[in-house]
Structures are given as C-alpha cells and as structure tokens.
Design an enzyme around this catalytic site. Sequence first.
Site, short mmCIF file in Angstrom:
data_model
loop_
_atom_site.label_atom_id
_atom_site.label_comp_id
_atom_site.label_asym_id
_atom_site.label_seq_id
_atom_site.Cartn_x
_atom_site.Cartn_y
_atom_site.Cartn_z
N ASN A 10 0.87 -1.15 0.21
CA ASN A 10 0.15 -0.01 -0.03
C ASN A 10 0.94 1.30 0.09
O ASN A 10 1.55 1.61 0.94
CB ASN A 10 -0.84 -0.19 1.25
CG ASN A 10 -1.68 1.27 1.41
OD1 ASN A 10 -1.80 1.92 0.43
ND2 ASN A 10 -2.10 1.65 2.60
N TRP A 11 0.98 1.93 -1.13
CA TRP A 11 2.11 2.87 -1.22
C TRP A 11 1.45 4.12 -0.72
O TRP A 11 2.13 5.14 -0.71
CB TRP A 11 2.24 3.28 -2.77
CG TRP A 11 2.97 2.21 -3.65
CD1 TRP A 11 3.48 0.87 -2.98
CD2 TRP A 11 3.69 2.18 -4.89
NE1 TRP A 11 4.16 0.21 -3.99
CE2 TRP A 11 4.21 1.16 -5.15
CE3 TRP A 11 3.47 3.20 -5.78
CZ2 TRP A 11 4.99 0.87 -6.32
CZ3 TRP A 11 4.20 2.93 -7.15
CH2 TRP A 11 4.93 1.71 -7.43
N LYS A 12 0.40 4.07 -0.27
CA LYS A 12 -0.28 5.42 0.21
C LYS A 12 -0.16 6.71 -0.56
O LYS A 12 0.12 6.55 -1.99
CB LYS A 12 0.19 5.72 1.87
CG LYS A 12 0.09 4.34 2.45
CD LYS A 12 0.23 4.55 4.00
CE LYS A 12 0.50 3.57 4.99
NZ LYS A 12 0.07 3.54 6.18
N HIS A 96 -9.52 1.24 4.39
CA HIS A 96 -8.12 1.26 5.39
C HIS A 96 -8.44 2.48 6.29
O HIS A 96 -9.13 3.32 6.12
CB HIS A 96 -7.08 1.85 4.25
CG HIS A 96 -5.80 2.12 5.00
ND1 HIS A 96 -5.44 2.84 5.86
CD2 HIS A 96 -4.61 1.11 4.67
CE1 HIS A 96 -4.08 2.57 6.10
NE2 HIS A 96 -3.71 1.49 5.67
N GLU A 98 -6.62 4.74 7.64
CA GLU A 98 -6.53 6.11 7.34
C GLU A 98 -7.97 6.83 6.81
O GLU A 98 -8.15 8.00 6.95
CB GLU A 98 -5.42 6.33 6.48
CG GLU A 98 -4.05 6.06 7.39
CD GLU A 98 -2.95 5.59 6.40
OE1 GLU A 98 -2.86 5.80 5.32
OE2 GLU A 98 -2.12 5.11 7.06
N GLU A 168 -5.62 -5.35 10.20
CA GLU A 168 -4.84 -4.38 10.53
C GLU A 168 -5.18 -3.52 11.79
O GLU A 168 -6.06 -2.53 11.97
CB GLU A 168 -4.86 -3.33 9.15
CG GLU A 168 -4.52 -3.70 7.93
CD GLU A 168 -3.69 -2.80 6.99
OE1 GLU A 168 -2.68 -3.00 6.64
OE2 GLU A 168 -4.19 -1.62 6.99
N GLY A 174 1.94 2.06 10.71
CA GLY A 174 2.78 3.06 10.59
C GLY A 174 3.56 3.49 11.89
O GLY A 174 4.20 4.48 12.13
N SER A 214 2.90 -2.47 10.08
CA SER A 214 4.20 -2.47 10.48
C SER A 214 5.08 -3.92 10.19
O SER A 214 5.97 -4.34 10.58
CB SER A 214 4.65 -1.93 11.89
OG SER A 214 4.03 -0.81 12.31
N GLY A 235 2.51 -1.09 4.17
CA GLY A 235 3.00 0.21 4.00
C GLY A 235 4.23 0.41 3.79
O GLY A 235 4.96 0.30 2.60
N GLY A 236 4.95 1.15 4.71
CA GLY A 236 6.22 1.67 4.70
C GLY A 236 7.19 0.78 3.85
O GLY A 236 7.86 1.04 3.06
C1 PEP Z 1 -0.79 -0.03 5.62
O1 PEP Z 1 -0.69 1.23 5.11
O2 PEP Z 1 -1.77 -0.59 5.38
C2 PEP Z 1 0.14 -0.32 6.59
C3 PEP Z 1 0.10 -1.68 7.08
O3 PEP Z 1 1.43 0.41 6.94
P1 PEP Z 1 2.86 0.20 7.61
O4 PEP Z 1 3.18 -1.29 6.96
O5 PEP Z 1 3.51 1.26 7.41
O6 PEP Z 1 2.42 -0.15 8.92
#
Ligand code: PEP
Length: 252
Positions: A10-12, A96, A98, A168, A174, A214, A235-236
């Site tokens: 997930n590049w956001k 999501h 966010e 999640e 994040g 994460s 994500g990251g």
């Molecule tokens: C996400 O954006 O769905 C996510 C899990 O982010 P991260 O891996 O950065 O926690």
Amino acid sequence: MARRKVIAGNWKMNMTPSQAKAFIEELYPCVKGKHGCDIVVCVPAINIPAVVKATAGTCIKVGAQNVHFAKSGAFTGEISADMLVDAGVKYVVIGHSERRQYFAETDETVNARTKAALDAGLKAIICVGELLSEREQGITEEVVAKQTKLALLDVTEEQMKNVIIAYEPVWAIGTGKTATAEQADEVCGFIRSVIAKKYGKAIANATAIQYGGSMNAKNAAELLAMPNIDGGLIGGASLKAPDFTVIVEAAQ
Ligand code: PEP
C-alpha cells in the site's frame, strides 16, 4: 486447505508516476519468478497508467487504494470501479483505517464500495482492525466482527472468491509496533470464524486473510508462517524494493 498468500504493498500517497515507473523497474527483477504468492502494488490513482504499463507481462498486479460506490455521476474527484477495471487495475483496498479516520469512511460506505468493486470484477482487500483503546478494553473481537459482517452485507458466496480481508490493528499501522505473530494469528483466525458462520467452513477456509501493521523485512517470515495469516498489506516497507522483496520471499 492451502491458501495462496497475497503480498500487497500500500504505497499510500507516495511516489510520482515517474518514480513509480522507476520503482517497478527496480522491483520486478527482484521478484521475477517468485510465483509462490500473489504480488500486488496498490498505488495512488494518478500512478495507475504508468504502473499498469510498467508491470505489463510481469507477475506484479496493480491495485487501487479506494473506489467510489456509484457507477458514474456527479461525484467530483471520485473514481468508479469500471474506470479502475478499464485502466487495468485488478485489486482495490477498501476501508483502510486512514480513510476511516481522515475521510469519514464508515462500515456502510465500506460495504457499498465493496459491492461496487466486486460487481465490477475487482478483488476487494477489505481492511478491518481495532484501535488501541479498543484492544485495551478487550473488545477487539467485537470490533472486527462488526466491521467484517457489515463490510460483507449482501456479498454473495460466489463473490467471496474475490474478497480478501486485511486485519490491520490501527495501533500497528505506521507506528513500528507490530502485533505479535500470535496476536495477529488469533485475530485472523477469529475473522475466519466470523466468515465461516456466514458462508460456511469451505468458503472461510478459502478466503485469504492478511495481516497489516508495520510488517517489514525482519518480522515478515514469523508473521507469514502463522496458519491463519495469508499474506500482508504493507505500507512503509513496500516503498523499498529490497524490503518488499524479502517479504515476497518470506511468502513463497
Ligand atoms: C498500511 O498502510 O496498510 C500499513 C500496514 O502500513 P505500515 O506497514 O506502514 O504499518
């Protein structure tokens, strides 16, 4: 039964179209031939044409990060499921945390988006997960059961083939705080039981349930080894080709 793992980045709101193209050119040689899991990059809408072109003929599939629930119409700034399909998108992230937190996404709109995505033939990655305060109150199961059931309202047995649930925990997204493999597996297993109650064991056992929060190159192998964790929404770590590659390798 063996379920195929799905590793989805997930590049956001990261990367321009030209950076996205360069990233795929870096990633593809690293993940080429790793057919043991599905590999997806969920990119900002403006990057879709560049990433569809860059991934053509590769094992990398393209996802979007949101979809509107209407077929078409006066919804300035929105993108429909048919538009995504026509652009070459195969997956879409829905609900999501966010979007729930910053864009007033509700269980009802998650359900509407899910149905629109599935009706158009997209694979829906539906995000559920508890807040830290909810975990501390001991209501994690109640929260994820409600989110899962409402997201799947009026979703047919046939459509469940295209449903992926991403567990999640909001406190792990994040933040660098990962759920332990046991915590993550327990909730993924619980979500499977919620699906089994509605659709039966066969469909529940065939549904991919990812963990997200994460996940990174260091912890992926332990998380992905758990029986109820069928991949990751990342994500990251999905923004670094070497790290994302390690996660893909851990899912082989
Ligand atoms: C996400 O954006 O769905 C996510 C899990 O982010 P991260 O891996 O950065 O926690």
